[in-house]
Design an enzyme around this catalytic site. Structure first.
Site, PDB file in Angstrom:
ATOM      1  N   GLU A  41      -1.464  -5.403   8.466  1.00 22.23           N
ATOM      2  CA  GLU A  41      -0.621  -4.741   9.466  1.00 22.23           C
ATOM      3  C   GLU A  41      -1.199  -4.891  10.862  1.00 22.23           C
ATOM      4  O   GLU A  41      -2.415  -4.911  11.053  1.00 22.23           O
ATOM      5  CB  GLU A  41      -0.512  -3.244   9.143  1.00 22.23           C
ATOM      6  CG  GLU A  41       0.268  -2.944   7.894  1.00 22.23           C
ATOM      7  CD  GLU A  41       0.509  -1.439   7.711  1.00 22.23           C
ATOM      8  OE1 GLU A  41       0.229  -0.650   8.631  1.00 22.23           O
ATOM      9  OE2 GLU A  41       0.998  -1.080   6.623  1.00 22.23           O
ATOM     10  N   LYS A  80      -1.075  -9.426   2.844  1.00 22.39           N
ATOM     11  CA  LYS A  80      -0.373  -8.932   4.038  1.00 22.39           C
ATOM     12  C   LYS A  80      -1.321  -8.008   4.772  1.00 22.39           C
ATOM     13  O   LYS A  80      -2.086  -7.275   4.147  1.00 22.39           O
ATOM     14  CB  LYS A  80       0.902  -8.178   3.648  1.00 22.39           C
ATOM     15  CG  LYS A  80       1.621  -7.573   4.853  1.00 22.39           C
ATOM     16  CD  LYS A  80       3.027  -7.091   4.505  1.00 22.39           C
ATOM     17  CE  LYS A  80       3.095  -5.702   3.935  1.00 22.39           C
ATOM     18  NZ  LYS A  80       2.525  -4.636   4.812  1.00 22.39           N
ATOM     19  N   ASP A  85      -1.059  -6.220  -0.339  1.00 23.64           N
ATOM     20  CA  ASP A  85      -1.282  -5.546   0.944  1.00 23.64           C
ATOM     21  C   ASP A  85      -2.760  -5.191   1.093  1.00 23.64           C
ATOM     22  O   ASP A  85      -3.316  -4.506   0.225  1.00 23.64           O
ATOM     23  CB  ASP A  85      -0.489  -4.229   0.920  1.00 23.64           C
ATOM     24  CG  ASP A  85       0.311  -3.998   2.165  1.00 23.64           C
ATOM     25  OD1 ASP A  85       0.185  -4.794   3.110  1.00 23.64           O
ATOM     26  OD2 ASP A  85       1.087  -3.027   2.179  1.00 23.64           O
ATOM     27  N   ASP A 144       0.841  -1.206   0.000  1.00 20.64           N
ATOM     28  CA  ASP A 144       0.000   0.000   0.000  1.00 20.64           C
ATOM     29  C   ASP A 144       0.875   1.254   0.000  1.00 20.64           C
ATOM     30  O   ASP A 144       0.368   2.379  -0.093  1.00 20.64           O
ATOM     31  CB  ASP A 144      -0.992  -0.002   1.169  1.00 20.64           C
ATOM     32  CG  ASP A 144      -0.302   0.040   2.516  1.00 20.64           C
ATOM     33  OD1 ASP A 144       0.940  -0.088   2.567  1.00 20.64           O
ATOM     34  OD2 ASP A 144      -1.010   0.194   3.541  1.00 20.64           O
ATOM     35  N   SER A 145       2.194   1.059   0.041  1.00 22.44           N
ATOM     36  CA  SER A 145       3.125   2.172  -0.189  1.00 22.44           C
ATOM     37  C   SER A 145       2.871   2.787  -1.572  1.00 22.44           C
ATOM     38  O   SER A 145       3.329   3.896  -1.855  1.00 22.44           O
ATOM     39  CB  SER A 145       4.580   1.699  -0.072  1.00 22.44           C
ATOM     40  OG  SER A 145       4.777   0.512  -0.813  1.00 22.44           O
ATOM     41  N   GLU A 201       9.180  -3.842  10.606  1.00 20.50           N
ATOM     42  CA  GLU A 201       9.534  -2.540  10.026  1.00 20.50           C
ATOM     43  C   GLU A 201      10.040  -1.579  11.100  1.00 20.50           C
ATOM     44  O   GLU A 201       9.385  -1.363  12.134  1.00 20.50           O
ATOM     45  CB  GLU A 201       8.318  -1.929   9.306  1.00 20.50           C
ATOM     46  CG  GLU A 201       8.643  -0.567   8.691  1.00 20.50           C
ATOM     47  CD  GLU A 201       7.647  -0.082   7.654  1.00 20.50           C
ATOM     48  OE1 GLU A 201       6.714  -0.814   7.300  1.00 20.50           O
ATOM     49  OE2 GLU A 201       7.825   1.066   7.177  1.00 20.50           O
TER      50      GLU A 201
HETATM   51  O1  KIV Z   1       3.471  -1.085   1.707  1.00 17.21           O
HETATM   52  C1  KIV Z   1       4.616  -1.541   1.680  1.00 17.21           C
HETATM   53  O2  KIV Z   1       5.353  -1.370   0.714  1.00 17.21           O
HETATM   54  C2  KIV Z   1       5.053  -2.291   2.833  1.00 17.21           C
HETATM   55  C3  KIV Z   1       6.524  -2.533   2.949  1.00 17.21           C
HETATM   56  C4  KIV Z   1       7.163  -1.335   3.527  1.00 17.21           C
HETATM   57  C5  KIV Z   1       6.811  -3.754   3.742  1.00 17.21           C
HETATM   58  O3  KIV Z   1       4.292  -2.626   3.666  1.00 17.21           O
END
Ligand code: KIV
Length: 361
Positions: free
Chosen positions: A164, A162, A132, A93-94, A232
């Protein structure tokens, strides 16, 4: 299944003489998946490549070999990640920050993430694909989490998701997703979706209680069935402790070298943002393995300069020919329609570019 692609149709329109003269062989080629001489290349050979599985990752982990992870957000970045032979490609989600230009990861929606996921799935055929779950797509209830995870696989083409955090509701959500048959990667330490409660992008595990919490949360996520945990922005001893306590791989980002693998953000490691405005985007734990931003800036400036000075496109980049007879006929038609100036322009182009008299084969 055979498909006639758009590029084939466009090529067919551009080179009718070539196609007509090629006879039955050309018909066969139009129906085959073997690239012919098209404008943009042809479809790829349809070979199935070996996708990395959780079993492959477990074997690597047991052998003590570092697991390599990088993010990707679109088809070209995915192709590069695939070509480099990464184990895991994370559609993070970056994307909200490095692709959409937001200051945080919070604004990106599940629908937007799915667009990124589908593009990556088309480009990366070998790494395990992890999507994510974005902010707002899994916090309300386990069933919301399962529904979002299902969409990631079904509509996004991902192999795993993934999520969080390690609050009890997240552990329950992770467990529900695993029970639905979907592999889950956990993420503890700095969890950017929680900056509201963390008070910004701040490293975690920097005092005793926070450090213990990182390890406890990672263990709880393992217990919930996660196949791996991202750590992280935590101090190296905290990451080392978590890695030792867990029986699943840890993937570090800003967590030092004692993890089972490492992840970096594509744009950060490539040095994509070479501009003072974007200095804030590249975190201090990130090593830049390239200065792609410089290369891009230089290429764009050169292109702008060449278009401005009319030196691009020259003859070498003006590839499509029209034979002398067709030029003559075309000029006649233009004249007949009263477009004298257009005819003059076309004739001048023939002189300048020397583009006419090569017969088509
Ligand atoms: O969103 C992302 O790119 C991430 C990485 C920083 C692990 O969660």
């Amino acid at each position: 299944m055979f498909r006639v692609t758009v590029s084939r149709v466009r090529a067919a329109a551009i080179a009718p003489c070539r196609r007509a003269s090629a006879g039955a062989g050309a018909v066969n080629r139009l129906l085959s998946n073997i690239p012919e001489d098209t404008v943009y290349g042809g479809p790829k050979p349809q070979t199935v490549s070996q996708r990395t599985t959780l079993t492959n990752l477990r074997q690597k982990y047991r052998r003590g070999e570092p697991i390599t992870v990088v993010t990707a957000y679109d088809y070209p970045s995915a192709v590069h990640v695939d070509t480099a032979g990464m184990d895991i490609c994370l559609v993070g989600d970056s994307a909200a920050m490095v692709v959409h230009g937001h200051d945080t990861t919070l604004p990106i929606s599940l629908d937007e993430m799915l667009v990124h996921c589908r593009s990556v799935a088309r480009g990366a055929t070998r790494p395990l694909l992890v999507g994510d779950l974005p902010f707002g797509s899994y916090e309300s209830s386990p069933s919301q989490a399962v529904d979002s995870a299902v969409r990631m696989l079904r509509e996004g083409g991902m192999d795993a998701i993934k999520l969080e955090g390690g609050a009890p509701s997240r552990i329950t959500a992770a467990k529900a997703i695993v029970e639905a048959g979907i592999a889950v990667m956990g993420h503890v330490g700095l969890t950017p979706q929680a900056i509201s409660v963390l008070g910004g992008f701040r490293p975690q595990g920097k005092n005793v209680s926070s450090a213990v919490k990182v390890v406890e949360t990672a263990l709880a996520l393992q217990e919930a069935g996660c196949f791996s945990i991202v750590l992280e922005c935590v101090p190296a001893p905290v990451a080392a402790a978590a890695t030792s306590a867990l029986q699943i791989p840890t993937i570090g980002i800003g967590a030092g070298p004692f993890c089972s693998g490492q992840v970096l953000i594509y744009h950060d490691l490539l040095g994509m943002f070479q501009h003072p405005h974007h200095a804030k985007v590249s975190p201090k734990f990130c090593k830049q393995y390239g200065n792609v931003g410089d290369v891009i800036n230089k290429a764009l400036l050169e292109y702008k300069q060449e278009v401005g000075s009319k030196s691009f496109p020259g003859p070498r980049h003006t590839p499509y020919k029209i034979n002398a007879d067709d030029v003559a006929g075309f000029l006649d038609e233009l004249q007949k329609r009263g477009w004298g100036e257009a005819a003059t322009a076309a004739a001048a182009a023939v002189q300048t570019m020397d583009i006419s008299p090569k017969p088509l084969d």
